[in-house]
Design a protein around this motif. Structure first.
Motif, PDB file in Angstrom:
ATOM      1  N   ASP A 134      64.391   4.814  14.771  1.00  0.00           N
ATOM      2  CA  ASP A 134      64.066   4.030  15.964  1.00  0.00           C
ATOM      3  C   ASP A 134      63.864   2.563  15.613  1.00  0.00           C
ATOM      4  O   ASP A 134      62.743   2.111  15.366  1.00  0.00           O
ATOM      5  CB  ASP A 134      62.805   4.600  16.629  1.00  0.00           C
ATOM      6  CG  ASP A 134      62.558   3.966  17.993  1.00  0.00           C
ATOM      7  OD1 ASP A 134      63.216   2.946  18.312  1.00  0.00           O
ATOM      8  OD2 ASP A 134      61.707   4.476  18.735  1.00  0.00           O
ATOM      9  N   LEU A 135      64.976   1.806  15.598  1.00  0.00           N
ATOM     10  CA  LEU A 135      64.869   0.377  15.280  1.00  0.00           C
ATOM     11  C   LEU A 135      64.447  -0.441  16.495  1.00  0.00           C
ATOM     12  O   LEU A 135      63.988  -1.579  16.360  1.00  0.00           O
ATOM     13  CB  LEU A 135      66.195  -0.142  14.708  1.00  0.00           C
ATOM     14  CG  LEU A 135      66.665   0.524  13.397  1.00  0.00           C
ATOM     15  CD1 LEU A 135      67.960  -0.113  12.895  1.00  0.00           C
ATOM     16  CD2 LEU A 135      65.595   0.456  12.310  1.00  0.00           C
ATOM     17  N   ASN A 136      64.585   0.141  17.696  1.00  0.00           N
ATOM     18  CA  ASN A 136      64.135  -0.579  18.903  1.00  0.00           C
ATOM     19  C   ASN A 136      62.651  -0.893  18.818  1.00  0.00           C
ATOM     20  O   ASN A 136      62.203  -1.984  19.183  1.00  0.00           O
ATOM     21  CB  ASN A 136      64.372   0.257  20.164  1.00  0.00           C
ATOM     22  CG  ASN A 136      65.836   0.548  20.392  1.00  0.00           C
ATOM     23  OD1 ASN A 136      66.444   1.268  19.609  1.00  0.00           O
ATOM     24  ND2 ASN A 136      66.406  -0.013  21.436  1.00  0.00           N
ATOM     25  N   VAL A 138      60.858  -1.354  16.173  1.00  0.00           N
ATOM     26  CA  VAL A 138      60.664  -2.456  15.226  1.00  0.00           C
ATOM     27  C   VAL A 138      61.042  -3.782  15.904  1.00  0.00           C
ATOM     28  O   VAL A 138      60.318  -4.776  15.809  1.00  0.00           O
ATOM     29  CB  VAL A 138      61.566  -2.253  13.979  1.00  0.00           C
ATOM     30  CG1 VAL A 138      61.391  -3.388  12.994  1.00  0.00           C
ATOM     31  CG2 VAL A 138      61.286  -0.900  13.332  1.00  0.00           C
ATOM     32  N   MET A 139      62.167  -3.773  16.607  1.00  0.00           N
ATOM     33  CA  MET A 139      62.648  -5.001  17.239  1.00  0.00           C
ATOM     34  C   MET A 139      61.667  -5.477  18.319  1.00  0.00           C
ATOM     35  O   MET A 139      61.338  -6.659  18.400  1.00  0.00           O
ATOM     36  CB  MET A 139      64.035  -4.733  17.829  1.00  0.00           C
ATOM     37  CG  MET A 139      64.785  -5.932  18.314  1.00  0.00           C
ATOM     38  SD  MET A 139      64.577  -6.221  20.061  1.00  0.00           S
ATOM     39  CE  MET A 139      65.371  -4.778  20.764  1.00  0.00           C
ATOM     40  N   LEU A 152      68.168  -5.181  11.131  1.00  0.00           N
ATOM     41  CA  LEU A 152      66.879  -4.599  10.762  1.00  0.00           C
ATOM     42  C   LEU A 152      67.056  -3.575   9.653  1.00  0.00           C
ATOM     43  O   LEU A 152      68.016  -2.808   9.667  1.00  0.00           O
ATOM     44  CB  LEU A 152      66.241  -3.938  11.987  1.00  0.00           C
ATOM     45  CG  LEU A 152      65.941  -4.901  13.140  1.00  0.00           C
ATOM     46  CD1 LEU A 152      65.443  -4.142  14.354  1.00  0.00           C
ATOM     47  CD2 LEU A 152      64.916  -5.941  12.711  1.00  0.00           C
ATOM     48  N   LEU A 154      66.398  -0.202   7.297  1.00  0.00           N
ATOM     49  CA  LEU A 154      66.042   1.191   7.565  1.00  0.00           C
ATOM     50  C   LEU A 154      64.613   1.447   7.106  1.00  0.00           C
ATOM     51  O   LEU A 154      64.161   0.852   6.126  1.00  0.00           O
ATOM     52  CB  LEU A 154      66.977   2.107   6.772  1.00  0.00           C
ATOM     53  CG  LEU A 154      68.440   2.109   7.197  1.00  0.00           C
ATOM     54  CD1 LEU A 154      69.298   2.788   6.132  1.00  0.00           C
ATOM     55  CD2 LEU A 154      68.598   2.822   8.530  1.00  0.00           C
ATOM     56  N   TRP A 158      63.806   7.098   5.779  1.00  0.00           N
ATOM     57  CA  TRP A 158      64.787   7.441   6.821  1.00  0.00           C
ATOM     58  C   TRP A 158      65.540   8.728   6.533  1.00  0.00           C
ATOM     59  O   TRP A 158      65.857   9.483   7.436  1.00  0.00           O
ATOM     60  CB  TRP A 158      65.754   6.277   7.045  1.00  0.00           C
ATOM     61  CG  TRP A 158      66.756   6.041   5.944  1.00  0.00           C
ATOM     62  CD1 TRP A 158      66.558   5.310   4.822  1.00  0.00           C
ATOM     63  CD2 TRP A 158      68.099   6.527   5.876  1.00  0.00           C
ATOM     64  NE1 TRP A 158      67.698   5.310   4.051  1.00  0.00           N
ATOM     65  CE2 TRP A 158      68.664   6.048   4.687  1.00  0.00           C
ATOM     66  CE3 TRP A 158      68.896   7.319   6.728  1.00  0.00           C
ATOM     67  CZ2 TRP A 158      69.971   6.330   4.298  1.00  0.00           C
ATOM     68  CZ3 TRP A 158      70.196   7.604   6.349  1.00  0.00           C
ATOM     69  CH2 TRP A 158      70.718   7.112   5.139  1.00  0.00           C
ATOM     70  N   LYS A 260      66.198   6.562  19.945  1.00  0.00           N
ATOM     71  CA  LYS A 260      66.863   7.012  18.713  1.00  0.00           C
ATOM     72  C   LYS A 260      68.334   7.345  18.907  1.00  0.00           C
ATOM     73  O   LYS A 260      68.871   8.245  18.258  1.00  0.00           O
ATOM     74  CB  LYS A 260      66.131   8.218  18.119  1.00  0.00           C
ATOM     75  CG  LYS A 260      64.660   7.940  17.802  1.00  0.00           C
ATOM     76  CD  LYS A 260      64.072   9.144  17.109  1.00  0.00           C
ATOM     77  CE  LYS A 260      62.635   8.885  16.688  1.00  0.00           C
ATOM     78  NZ  LYS A 260      62.090   9.988  15.908  1.00  0.00           N
ATOM     79  N   PHE A 265      71.228   1.817  17.597  1.00  0.00           N
ATOM     80  CA  PHE A 265      71.134   1.740  16.139  1.00  0.00           C
ATOM     81  C   PHE A 265      72.254   0.869  15.557  1.00  0.00           C
ATOM     82  O   PHE A 265      72.004   0.018  14.694  1.00  0.00           O
ATOM     83  CB  PHE A 265      71.189   3.150  15.524  1.00  0.00           C
ATOM     84  CG  PHE A 265      71.133   3.130  14.025  1.00  0.00           C
ATOM     85  CD1 PHE A 265      69.916   3.072  13.356  1.00  0.00           C
ATOM     86  CD2 PHE A 265      72.297   3.126  13.265  1.00  0.00           C
ATOM     87  CE1 PHE A 265      69.859   3.013  11.975  1.00  0.00           C
ATOM     88  CE2 PHE A 265      72.253   3.069  11.881  1.00  0.00           C
ATOM     89  CZ  PHE A 265      71.030   3.009  11.232  1.00  0.00           C
ATOM     90  N   LEU A 268      71.367  -2.825  16.273  1.00  0.00           N
ATOM     91  CA  LEU A 268      70.183  -3.393  15.613  1.00  0.00           C
ATOM     92  C   LEU A 268      70.284  -3.349  14.090  1.00  0.00           C
ATOM     93  O   LEU A 268      69.708  -4.186  13.398  1.00  0.00           O
ATOM     94  CB  LEU A 268      68.926  -2.640  16.074  1.00  0.00           C
ATOM     95  CG  LEU A 268      68.584  -2.873  17.545  1.00  0.00           C
ATOM     96  CD1 LEU A 268      67.476  -1.926  17.992  1.00  0.00           C
ATOM     97  CD2 LEU A 268      68.178  -4.330  17.780  1.00  0.00           C
ATOM     98  N   TYR A 269      71.041  -2.395  13.586  1.00  0.00           N
ATOM     99  CA  TYR A 269      71.140  -2.252  12.130  1.00  0.00           C
ATOM    100  C   TYR A 269      72.192  -3.198  11.556  1.00  0.00           C
ATOM    101  O   TYR A 269      71.957  -3.865  10.552  1.00  0.00           O
ATOM    102  CB  TYR A 269      71.466  -0.798  11.787  1.00  0.00           C
ATOM    103  CG  TYR A 269      71.570  -0.492  10.309  1.00  0.00           C
ATOM    104  CD1 TYR A 269      70.601  -0.954   9.418  1.00  0.00           C
ATOM    105  CD2 TYR A 269      72.619   0.272   9.811  1.00  0.00           C
ATOM    106  CE1 TYR A 269      70.692  -0.665   8.058  1.00  0.00           C
ATOM    107  CE2 TYR A 269      72.711   0.561   8.458  1.00  0.00           C
ATOM    108  CZ  TYR A 269      71.749   0.087   7.582  1.00  0.00           C
ATOM    109  OH  TYR A 269      71.844   0.367   6.249  1.00  0.00           O
TER     110      TYR A 269
END
Ligand SMILES: [Zn+2]
Length: 301
Positions: A134-136, A138-139, A152, A154, A158, A260, A265, A268-269
Motif C-alpha cells: 500500500d504505497l498510497n 505512504v504517499m 516510493l 517498497l 514487502w 493495494k 502501485f 507510485l512505485y
C-alpha cells in the motif's frame, strides 16, 4: 501457452517468450515480447506492458492478448506500416495470464456455471488486485508531512506481504522501465484510471467509499483512458452493463475505493502510467459471444 509458441515460431526475429516467475501451483507467468531487438532495452524506446487475467475468471482479456500477439506477428509479416513502426520504436510486453491457477479453476467450471467468484483469486484464495504494497498510504502521509510522493520505495518486509504472482510482477516492474501499461479485467465496460484508493475514506464520521482521487497527471490519464474508450466499439457510450460512465471512463476511487491495487502501485512505485480496462459485462463469455466481447450478464468487476 501453445499459441504463444506458435506466434514465436512464425515471427522468431521480433519476439521472445520469457517467464517472470511462477504461480502458487508452479505455473509460469509467461510474457511474449515484441521488438526489433527482443530482450534488449534500446535507448529512448518506451517499454509497454499489457497484463490480463489477474482475476482468473475474467477471461476476455486473456483471449484478446493472445489474438493481439497473433495480429502483431501477422501484420508485421504483411509489412503493415503502423505495426512495423510500433515494433521498431517501442518494446511491447504481453502477459496473457497473471493468475493461471485461478484460470484453471474457472475454466474447469466453464461459461455455463461460472459464478462471480469461482477462480477469481489465486490458489491461496487471495485477490491479487488487493495484494500489492500500500504505497498510497505512504504517499498520503508524505503529502501532509513532507517526503517523496513518487518513486516510493517498497516496505522492508514487502516479500512477506505478497503472493508469489504479485512478487513476480513487482520484480518484473523493477527490472524494466515501463512507462505505460494496461491491466485487463471483465465484469463491466469502462476504462479506469488512478487513483483507485480514495484519499478520504472517512468524511464527517461516516465511511465514504467513493471520492474522486486525482493524480498530478489527471489530464494525461483522462486522455489515455479516452483514447481507449473511443477506439473501442461501444465503451464510450455512457450506459454499459447497468453502469453510467461519461465517455466510458472513470477515476477508480470515484467508482469505488480499492486498496493495494496494481494500478496505483505501478504509478507510485515507478511512475508507470497504468490504466485498468474493464472489457465485458460478462466475466466468462461463451465462445460465440467473444467477437463482440460482450454478454448480457451484470456481474461486477
Ligand atoms: Zn477483475
Amino acid at each position: 501457452m501453445q499459441s504463444l509458441y506458435d506466434v514465436h515460431s512464425s515471427c522468431p526475429y521480433i519476439t521472445r517468450i520469457y517467464s517472470v516467475g511462477r504461480s502458487h501451483q508452479g505455473r509460469h507467468l509467461y510474457v511474449i515480447e515484441f521488438s526489433d531487438y527482443p530482450g534488449v532495452h534500446e535507448l529512448l524506446e518506451p517499454e509497454f506492458k499489457y497484463v490480463a487475467n489477474m482475476h482468473g475468471n475474467e477471461i476476455l482479456g486473456r483471449e484478446l492478448l493472445l489474438q493481439l500477439a497473433e495480429f502483431l506477428c501477422e501484420e508485421y509479416r504483411n509489412r503493415n506500416e503502423r505495426i512495423v513502426r510500433l515494433i521498431e520504436n517501442t518494446r511491447i510486453h504481453i502477459m496473457p495470464s497473471m493468475n493461471p491457477d485461478g484460470y484453471e479453476v474457472a475454466a474447469d467450471q466453464g461459461p455455463y456455471f461460472n459464478g462471480y467468484v469461482t477462480g477469481r483469486n489465486n490458489f491461496n484464495e487471495v485477490d491479487l488486485n488487493r495484494n500489492f504494497p500500500d504505497l498510497n498510504m505512504v504517499m498520503y502521509y508524505n503529502e501532509k508531512n513532507g517526503g517523496p510522493t513518487d518513486h516510493l520505495p517498497l516496505p522492508d518486509n514487502w516479500k512477506e506481504q505478497v503472493e508469489p504472482e504479485t512478487q513476480a510482477i513487482i520484480n518484473w516492474i523493477e527490472n524494466h522501465n515501463f512507462v505505460l501499461s494496461a491491466n485487463l479485467h471483465g465484469g463491466a465496460v469502462v476504462a479506469n484510471y488512478p487513483f483507485d484508493k480514495s484519499k478520504d475514506l472517512r468524511v464527517r464520521g461516516y465511511r465514504r467509499t467513493t471520492s474522486y482521487s486525482a493524480t498530478p497527471d489527471d489530464k494525461v490519464f483522462k486522455a489515455l483512458a479516452m483514447s481507449y474508450s473511443f477506439a473501442h466499439g461501444w465503451m464510450h457510450r455512457e450506459f454499459n452493463c447497468g453502469d453510467y460512465f461519461p465517455y466510458g471512463i472513470t477515476n477508480g476511487a470515484s467508482w469505488y475505493s480499492l486498496s493495494k491495487g496494481m494500478q496505483d502501485f505501478n504509478y507510485l512505485y515507478k511512475n508507470c502510467f497504468e490504466i485498468t480496462l474493464e472489457l465485458s459485462c460478462n466475466k466468462f463469455p461463451k465462445e460465440a459471444e467473444l467477437p463482440r466481447g460482450s454478454g448480457m450478464g451484470t456481474a461486477r468487476l
